[in-house]
Design an enzyme around this catalytic site. Structure first.
Site, PDB file in Angstrom:
ATOM      1  N   LYS A   1       0.845  -1.198   0.000  1.00 36.06           N
ATOM      2  CA  LYS A   1       0.000   0.000   0.000  1.00 36.06           C
ATOM      3  C   LYS A   1       0.882   1.250   0.000  1.00 36.06           C
ATOM      4  O   LYS A   1       1.450   1.631   1.007  1.00 36.06           O
ATOM      5  CB  LYS A   1      -0.920   0.042   1.232  1.00 36.06           C
ATOM      6  CG  LYS A   1      -2.057   1.031   0.969  1.00 36.06           C
ATOM      7  CD  LYS A   1      -2.558   1.776   2.173  1.00 36.06           C
ATOM      8  CE  LYS A   1      -1.910   3.077   2.512  1.00 36.06           C
ATOM      9  NZ  LYS A   1      -1.959   4.175   1.547  1.00 36.06           N
TER      10      LYS A   1
ATOM     11  N   GLY B   1      -4.653   4.178  -2.008  1.00 38.40           N
ATOM     12  CA  GLY B   1      -5.756   4.856  -1.343  1.00 38.40           C
ATOM     13  C   GLY B   1      -5.390   5.328   0.048  1.00 38.40           C
ATOM     14  O   GLY B   1      -4.218   5.319   0.440  1.00 38.40           O
TER      15      GLY B   1
ATOM     16  N   GLU C   1       9.563   1.229  10.794  1.00 35.45           N
ATOM     17  CA  GLU C   1      10.608   2.244  10.606  1.00 35.45           C
ATOM     18  C   GLU C   1       9.914   3.590  10.683  1.00 35.45           C
ATOM     19  O   GLU C   1       9.156   3.959   9.783  1.00 35.45           O
ATOM     20  CB  GLU C   1      11.292   2.021   9.257  1.00 35.45           C
ATOM     21  CG  GLU C   1      12.704   2.570   9.224  1.00 35.45           C
ATOM     22  CD  GLU C   1      12.773   3.929   8.576  1.00 35.45           C
ATOM     23  OE1 GLU C   1      12.517   4.928   9.300  1.00 35.45           O
ATOM     24  OE2 GLU C   1      13.058   3.998   7.381  1.00 35.45           O
TER      25      GLU C   1
ATOM     26  N   CYS D   1      13.315  10.904   7.365  1.00 35.83           N
ATOM     27  CA  CYS D   1      13.253  10.503   8.778  1.00 35.83           C
ATOM     28  C   CYS D   1      14.638  10.486   9.420  1.00 35.83           C
ATOM     29  O   CYS D   1      14.766  10.594  10.628  1.00 35.83           O
ATOM     30  CB  CYS D   1      12.570   9.149   8.916  1.00 35.83           C
ATOM     31  SG  CYS D   1      13.210   7.941   7.770  1.00 35.83           S
TER      32      CYS D   1
ATOM     33  N   GLU E   1       9.241  15.795  15.358  1.00 36.90           N
ATOM     34  CA  GLU E   1       9.781  15.651  14.014  1.00 36.90           C
ATOM     35  C   GLU E   1       9.010  16.609  13.096  1.00 36.90           C
ATOM     36  O   GLU E   1       7.796  16.477  12.935  1.00 36.90           O
ATOM     37  CB  GLU E   1       9.602  14.214  13.522  1.00 36.90           C
ATOM     38  CG  GLU E   1      10.248  13.991  12.183  1.00 36.90           C
ATOM     39  CD  GLU E   1      10.057  12.579  11.658  1.00 36.90           C
ATOM     40  OE1 GLU E   1       8.923  12.078  11.699  1.00 36.90           O
ATOM     41  OE2 GLU E   1      11.045  11.992  11.185  1.00 36.90           O
TER      42      GLU E   1
HETATM   43  P1  ADP Z   1       2.571  10.783   7.245  1.00 32.28           P
HETATM   44  O1  ADP Z   1       1.863  11.418   8.400  1.00 32.28           O
HETATM   45  O2  ADP Z   1       3.991  11.132   7.166  1.00 32.28           O
HETATM   46  O3  ADP Z   1       1.833  10.858   5.936  1.00 32.28           O
HETATM   47  P2  ADP Z   1       1.564   8.198   7.785  1.00 32.28           P
HETATM   48  O4  ADP Z   1       2.086   7.299   8.831  1.00 32.28           O
HETATM   49  O5  ADP Z   1       0.202   8.772   7.973  1.00 32.28           O
HETATM   50  O6  ADP Z   1       2.675   9.268   7.596  1.00 32.28           O
HETATM   51  O7  ADP Z   1       1.574   7.503   6.359  1.00 32.28           O
HETATM   52  C1  ADP Z   1       2.421   6.438   5.987  1.00 32.28           C
HETATM   53  C2  ADP Z   1       1.593   5.394   5.285  1.00 32.28           C
HETATM   54  O8  ADP Z   1       0.669   4.870   6.227  1.00 32.28           O
HETATM   55  C3  ADP Z   1       0.769   5.912   4.110  1.00 32.28           C
HETATM   56  O9  ADP Z   1       0.753   4.930   3.090  1.00 32.28           O
HETATM   57  C4  ADP Z   1      -0.598   6.076   4.728  1.00 32.28           C
HETATM   58  O10 ADP Z   1      -1.650   5.993   3.797  1.00 32.28           O
HETATM   59  C5  ADP Z   1      -0.625   4.885   5.656  1.00 32.28           C
HETATM   60  N1  ADP Z   1      -1.630   4.963   6.718  1.00 32.28           N
HETATM   61  C6  ADP Z   1      -2.169   6.056   7.309  1.00 32.28           C
HETATM   62  N2  ADP Z   1      -3.092   5.700   8.237  1.00 32.28           N
HETATM   63  C7  ADP Z   1      -3.150   4.338   8.223  1.00 32.28           C
HETATM   64  C8  ADP Z   1      -3.897   3.360   8.940  1.00 32.28           C
HETATM   65  N3  ADP Z   1      -4.783   3.689   9.856  1.00 32.28           N
HETATM   66  N4  ADP Z   1      -3.659   2.065   8.634  1.00 32.28           N
HETATM   67  C9  ADP Z   1      -2.760   1.697   7.724  1.00 32.28           C
HETATM   68  N5  ADP Z   1      -2.036   2.572   7.013  1.00 32.28           N
HETATM   69  C10 ADP Z   1      -2.211   3.876   7.257  1.00 32.28           C
END
Ligand code: ADP
Length: 501
Positions: free
Chosen positions: A186, A216, A260, A294, A395
């Site tokens: 994803k 998505g 990570e 990061c 961060e």
């Molecule tokens: P950032 O805040 O830097 O965008 P995220 O941790 O939100 O970092 O995003 C990293 C990845 O995790 C993206 O692919 C995002 O779509 C996904 N993501 C965000 N929320 C969820 C969730 N609840 N479950 C799984 N994946 C998620």
């Protein structure tokens, strides 16, 4: 750096719309919804991706599960051949992929060409070799032979962020494929178009169902994917709050995780350092990928004796950098990758000023000409920062570095370690004992001595503390994608005689 490189043509790099990749076919999402993809330097529309949901996840996991028996039993040479072929196709079109990454993410083309793409290609080359090294071990006993097999873990969920999509995709799928696992990947909803083109190009060599891609929003996909009973492992790179959710999802079926996460790394300059080299390193740590890294050394610990001279020089370097069109090979710093990120960084610039930090250089959004159209922030150095200020704790993920003055090494190390994170760090000194003493005292997964961002193939990468767990990039990652099985063969004839019969 050459100005005459033949770059991909920005106007026709992407399709109008991309589907999910499930079982080797490009298909629409069950949701019927799409997400617009925007060029952060210009605000222009680039393409659309599917907005995936739980029904799409079901289909993708089913495809990965169906592909697993054959793929997990494929020969090491077949897996090696595929991984090398991927690397060689990437090399053949490196300019195109670099341009796609730049258009979608906003990173300067000189970085996509000379940092992102070589690092991504290196992952496929490294793990092509690894396909042959997955042997187990044997133990000889006087009455038995012990055999330890390593077996691919199964269907893996891999969730990646938007800052370095090609590197993230490569460091996730290369070891998983080498190990014989199948994948549901994803990507991030804000930046992933290079990956769509990548999987289009590789669709004739990666067998159907071995890597499936669902695009998505995280919350619509994440829970269904990670809690799916046929998913045996999750690898995640992203933010701490999302990691906390994914760890909860993973607890449902007790599946292993590699995480990570973020960082607030200490970049430590001693009074005997090569100042010009250290200044260049601190500048690079501030602006590489507009600070959306990061590993960034966003807390700059400057020894009192060189503090003022260092900041003068750093101001000189940062003021002289070219900010603008990221597709221009002369540009050093591009826009933040999304409006969300742009606003978040600006919020921290205000917080820093309100907390009493002084602005050495930068301090606001960048404006004028082309800069008005995109999400540009001035490279910013804050001085007079205390380690407990918000700008030294959180961060920021933008081109913002906080300078902290130090005199006593012990006290400085205590502050350097006084953070919830522990991903990377830098030390600049000509004193080798001091360099190692400091490196050993830092609670962090990577320490670079006398060169920041000195990423080397095969060196493990990962965090201490809330920067995560598990290591990628090095051979150790293969342990995360395999399970060990102990088989013990009895070498003695007959029964043991346990019952005196
Ligand atoms: P950032 O805040 O830097 O965008 P995220 O941790 O939100 O970092 O995003 C990293 C990845 O995790 C993206 O692919 C995002 O779509 C996904 N993501 C965000 N929320 C969820 C969730 N609840 N479950 C799984 N994946 C998620």
């Amino acid at each position: 750096m050459s100005q005459t490189l033949k770059l991909g043509q920005p106007s026709n790099m992407f399709q109008d719309e991309y589907g999910h990749l499930i079982n080797g076919e490009w298909v629409s999402s069950a949701s019927g919804e799409v997400i617009d993809m925007i060029n952060p330097a210009t605000g222009e529309h680039l393409s659309k991706i599917q907005s995936g949901n739980a029904a799409d996840v079901q289909r993708a996991v089913a495809a990965a599960k169906a592909a697993f028996p054959a793929w997990s039993k494929s020969s090491a040479s077949q897996r090696q051949e595929i991984l090398f072929e991927i690397a060689s196709r990437l090399k053949a079109r490196i300019n195109d992929y670099a341009m796609m990454e730049t258009l979608d993410n906003g990173k300067p083309i000189r970085e996509s060409m000379f940092f992102d793409m070589p690092t991504a290609i290196g992952q496929f080359e490294t793990f092509a070799g690894a396909a042959y090294t997955l042997q187990g071990e044997t133990h000889a006993y006087e009455d038995a032979l012990g055999i330890v097999h390593r077996e691919p873990i199964g269907v893996c969920a891999q969730i990646i962020p938007w800052n370095v999509p090609m590197i993230m995709m490569a460091c996730k799928i290369a070891p998983a494929l080498a190990a014989g696992c199948t994948v549901v990947l994803k990507p991030a909803e804000t930046v992933c178009l290079s990956l769509m083109e990548f999987f289009k190009e590789m669709n004739d060599i990666i067998p159907a169902g071995v890597v499936n891609v669902i695009t998505g929003y995280g919350p619509n996909i994440g829970e269904a994917l990670v809690t799916h009973p046929d998913v045996r492992k999750v690898a995640f790179t992203g933010s701490r709050p999302t990691a906390q959710k994914i760890i909860q999802y993973a607890s449902q079926n007790i599946i292993p995780q590699t995480m990570e996460l973020g960082g607030k790394s200490a970049n430590i300059v001693c009074e005997d350092a090569d100042l010009d080299a250290a200044v260049e390193g601190a500048a690079m740590s501030t602006i590489l990928n507009k600070g959306e890294v990061c590993l960034a050394g966003s807390r700059l610990f400057l020894h009192d004796k060189i503090h003022d001279e260092f900041l003068d020089k750093l101001k000189g370097v940062l003021s002289g950098l070219r900010q603008g069109d990221p597709t221009d090979m002369a540009t050093h710093i591009g826009p933040q990758a999304s409006s969300m990120q742009y606003e978040k960084v600006q919020k921290y610039l205000d917080i820093g000023k309100n907390e009493g930090a002084s602005v050495v250089v930068g301090g606001s959004k960048a404006t004028g000409g082309i800069l008005d159209n995109g999400y540009f922030i001035q490279p910013t150095i804050f001085a007079d920062v205390a380690n407990d200020m918000t700008i030294a704790r959180d961060e920021i993920f933008g081109p913002v570095t906080s300078a902290i003055r130090w005199k006593d090494e012990g006290d400085m190390l205590e502050q350097a370690n006084n953070t919830v994170y522990g991903l990377a760090g830098g030390v600049w000194t000509r004193d080798i004992s001091r360099a190692h003493r400091i490196a050993q005292s830092l609670e962090t997964g990577t320490v670079w001595i006398n060169r920041y961002y000195n990423l080397k193939p095969g060196m493990p990468l990962g965090g201490y503390k809330q920067s995560g767990f598990g290591r990628e990039f090095g051979h150790e990652v293969l342990n995360h994608y395999t399970l060990t099985k102990s088989v013990v063969v009895n070498l003695q004839e007959g029964k043991i005689g346990a019952f005196d019969q």
